[in-house]
Design a protein around this motif. Structure first.
Motif, PDB file in Angstrom:
ATOM      1  N   GLY A 100       0.914  -1.214   0.321  1.00 11.64           N
ATOM      2  CA  GLY A 100      -0.041   0.275   0.235  1.00 11.64           C
ATOM      3  C   GLY A 100       0.644   1.017  -0.200  1.00 11.64           C
ATOM      4  O   GLY A 100       0.119   2.491  -0.596  1.00 11.64           O
ATOM      5  N   LEU A 101       2.150   0.897   0.530  1.00 15.77           N
ATOM      6  CA  LEU A 101       2.690   2.703   1.108  1.00 15.77           C
ATOM      7  C   LEU A 101       4.504   1.591   1.632  1.00 15.77           C
ATOM      8  O   LEU A 101       3.762   1.323   2.204  1.00 15.77           O
ATOM      9  N   ILE A 102       5.527   2.553   0.311  1.00 16.59           N
ATOM     10  CA  ILE A 102       6.291   2.319   0.005  1.00 16.59           C
ATOM     11  C   ILE A 102       7.234   3.767   1.824  1.00 16.59           C
ATOM     12  O   ILE A 102       6.661   5.173   0.490  1.00 16.59           O
ATOM     13  N   VAL A 103       7.575   3.515   2.180  1.00 12.48           N
ATOM     14  CA  VAL A 103       8.600   4.532   2.846  1.00 12.48           C
ATOM     15  C   VAL A 103       9.562   4.546   2.773  1.00 12.48           C
ATOM     16  O   VAL A 103      10.817   3.278   2.975  1.00 12.48           O
ATOM     17  N   ALA A 104      10.809   5.520   1.425  1.00 11.00           N
ATOM     18  CA  ALA A 104      11.727   4.924   1.557  1.00 11.00           C
ATOM     19  C   ALA A 104      12.888   5.525   2.246  1.00 11.00           C
ATOM     20  O   ALA A 104      12.779   6.375   3.317  1.00 11.00           O
ATOM     21  N   GLU A 105      14.046   4.645   2.345  1.00  8.12           N
ATOM     22  CA  GLU A 105      15.027   4.926   3.313  1.00  8.12           C
ATOM     23  C   GLU A 105      15.655   6.312   3.842  1.00  8.12           C
ATOM     24  O   GLU A 105      15.123   6.884   2.947  1.00  8.12           O
ATOM     25  N   GLY A 106      16.051   6.411   4.450  1.00 11.53           N
ATOM     26  CA  GLY A 106      16.533   7.816   5.550  1.00 11.53           C
ATOM     27  C   GLY A 106      17.399   8.658   4.158  1.00 11.53           C
ATOM     28  O   GLY A 106      18.022   8.058   4.087  1.00 11.53           O
ATOM     29  N   ALA A 107      16.642   9.882   3.279  1.00  7.34           N
ATOM     30  CA  ALA A 107      17.435  10.968   3.279  1.00  7.34           C
ATOM     31  C   ALA A 107      17.713  12.322   3.857  1.00  7.34           C
ATOM     32  O   ALA A 107      16.898  11.988   4.075  1.00  7.34           O
ATOM     33  N   GLN A 108      19.320  12.578   3.955  1.00 10.40           N
ATOM     34  CA  GLN A 108      19.388  13.625   4.541  1.00 10.40           C
ATOM     35  C   GLN A 108      18.947  14.788   4.052  1.00 10.40           C
ATOM     36  O   GLN A 108      19.007  15.376   2.826  1.00 10.40           O
ATOM     37  N   PRO A 109      18.291  15.977   4.997  1.00 13.05           N
ATOM     38  CA  PRO A 109      18.140  17.160   4.616  1.00 13.05           C
ATOM     39  C   PRO A 109      19.088  17.888   4.494  1.00 13.05           C
ATOM     40  O   PRO A 109      18.224  19.025   4.153  1.00 13.05           O
ATOM     41  N   SER A 110      20.450  18.195   4.519  1.00 15.49           N
ATOM     42  CA  SER A 110      21.903  18.887   4.035  1.00 15.49           C
ATOM     43  C   SER A 110      22.922  17.877   4.391  1.00 15.49           C
ATOM     44  O   SER A 110      22.919  17.162   5.287  1.00 15.49           O
ATOM     45  N   LEU A 119       4.673   5.788  -2.400  1.00  7.76           N
ATOM     46  CA  LEU A 119       6.065   6.588  -2.273  1.00  7.76           C
ATOM     47  C   LEU A 119       6.621   7.581  -1.181  1.00  7.76           C
ATOM     48  O   LEU A 119       6.049   8.773  -1.734  1.00  7.76           O
ATOM     49  N   PHE A 120       6.585   7.450   0.669  1.00 10.46           N
ATOM     50  CA  PHE A 120       6.737   8.842   0.693  1.00 10.46           C
ATOM     51  C   PHE A 120       8.286   8.475   1.139  1.00 10.46           C
ATOM     52  O   PHE A 120       9.080   7.416   1.253  1.00 10.46           O
ATOM     53  N   ILE A 121       8.970   9.661   1.242  1.00 10.89           N
ATOM     54  CA  ILE A 121      10.345   9.803   1.411  1.00 10.89           C
ATOM     55  C   ILE A 121      10.617  10.306   2.643  1.00 10.89           C
ATOM     56  O   ILE A 121      10.428  11.233   3.368  1.00 10.89           O
TER      57      ILE A 121
END
Length: 357
Positions: free
Chosen positions: A50-60, A95-97
């Motif tokens: 139903g939903l993929i939560v993608a691996e953590g992505a750094q914001p900076s 997909l949510f990041i």
């Protein structure tokens, strides 16, 4: 188990079922943080959940902790993620990041600017980390000034906007697993004396400000947060007030009308029950190590609206089909979790491929 496969409205989207792929660091991005060439294939293979939560992505730059983790704050990052979101959407998925600032869980050798890590306070986690030079002790971080804390909130806001530009359906704030947001919660990592330290309300302030800023930027219905109450790794100790902090935090976050709350269970069932009562919105529950025979149990009791799974989806791109048919599951190979090639990433066979072999 039938409820697992019912559609559900989450934020502004209707998901095809109630199964969530939990975010899992795979360390296969390019050194500048652009998602790797195989990322689109990897996530698209699993788009039946139903939903993929993608691996953590750094914001900076400051947010990076580990080698070859993706970012979501430059034009190159956006272009790289767009390939993945397009591929997932082409398969009918969502997909949510996840936005992940590592805080003190960082080493200068792993970041673009090679600077000292930043954290609520100048307190090291007492752990080692893999770097280009091998395993090294994580050094003492630099304490963020009050103004830098506020700027970090804006970094999250900017990253959320960039995620939407990259085609993501939303973002999940990483407030778990001993990274920056949770570091603010824990007295062992947060000894501040300004408005971000001391009382439980102050220690929860950063998380609330980040969620509020992102909701303002991209809409509350595309904003979510993940928490892991009671996590005690890498020097994190939330103390006796920990459960009360989460009760306060969840009640405050509930006022924002976020898309969902994602809880990584640590075994405190009374607290989990309280969170369910306090949270009026959609709740995703991830119980690490949950056996297959318990899949759907929390939906059946009403404790959760969706269930999150990690390694079982990592190893089974056709996870949903295998559940529906009661087919056996592939086992995840831990040797290929982080870094590397297609091996242990995009080469796990589907059931049909196994039957044809």
């Amino acid at each position: 188990m039938s409820k697992l496969f019912d559609p559900i409205r989450v934020g502004r989207y209707t998901l095809q079922n109630r199964l969530v792929m939990a975010p899992m660091t795979r360390s296969r991005a390019q050194y500048d943080g652009t998602p790797g060439e195989l990322a689109a294939e990897y996530y698209a293979q699993r788009a039946s959940v139903g939903l993929i939560v993608a691996e953590g992505a750094q914001p900076s730059d400051d947010g990076q902790g580990y080698l070859t983790t993706p970012g979501i704050y430059t034009d190159a990052h956006v272009a790289g993620w767009k390939k993945t979101t397009d591929a997932v959407h082409a398969k009918g998925g969502h997909l949510f990041i996840q936005l992940m600032h590592a805080g003190r869980m960082s080493h200068p050798d792993n970041t673009p600017h090679h600077r000292q890590g930043v954290a609520p306070s100048a307190s090291a986690p007492g752990a080692a980390m893999f770097t280009v030079k091998g395993m090294q002790d994580i050094p003492v971080p630099r304490a963020l000034t009050t103004e830098e804390v506020r700027q970090t909130v804006q970094d999250f806001r900017h990253a959320a906007r960039r995620a939407i530009e990259a085609g993501a359906d939303g973002v999940e704030i990483h407030g778990a697993n001993a990274y920056l947001v949770q570091q603010f919660f824990a007295p062992s990592a947060n000894t501040r004396t300004d408005e971000y330290g001391g009382s439980l309300e102050n220690r929860a302030r950063f998380a609330i400000e980040v969620a509020t800023a992102i909701a303002e930027e991209i809409g509350a219905d595309r904003t979510a947060i993940r928490l892991s109450p009671g996590t005690a790794i890498w020097g994190i100790d939330e103390g006796a007030e920990g459960p009360d902090l989460y009760r306060y935090l969840v009640a405050e976050l509930d006022k924002l009308g976020l898309a969902y709350l994602h809880i990584m269970d640590q075994g405190n069932e009374p607290l989990l029950a309280d969170i369910r009562k306090l949270w009026q919105g959609t709740l995703v529950l991830n119980r690490p190590g949950r056996p297959r025979e318990q899949v759907g149990a929390d939906l059946a009791t009403g404790l959760a609206d969706l269930e999150g799974y990690g390694q079982m989806i990592l190893a089974n791109p056709d996870f949903v089909a295998r559940l529906k048919s009661s087919a056996p599951m592939n086992e995840a190979d831990r040797n290929d979790f982080f870094g590397g090639t297609a091996r242990g990433y995009t080469d796990y066979p589907t059931l049909s491929e196994t039957q044809c072999a």
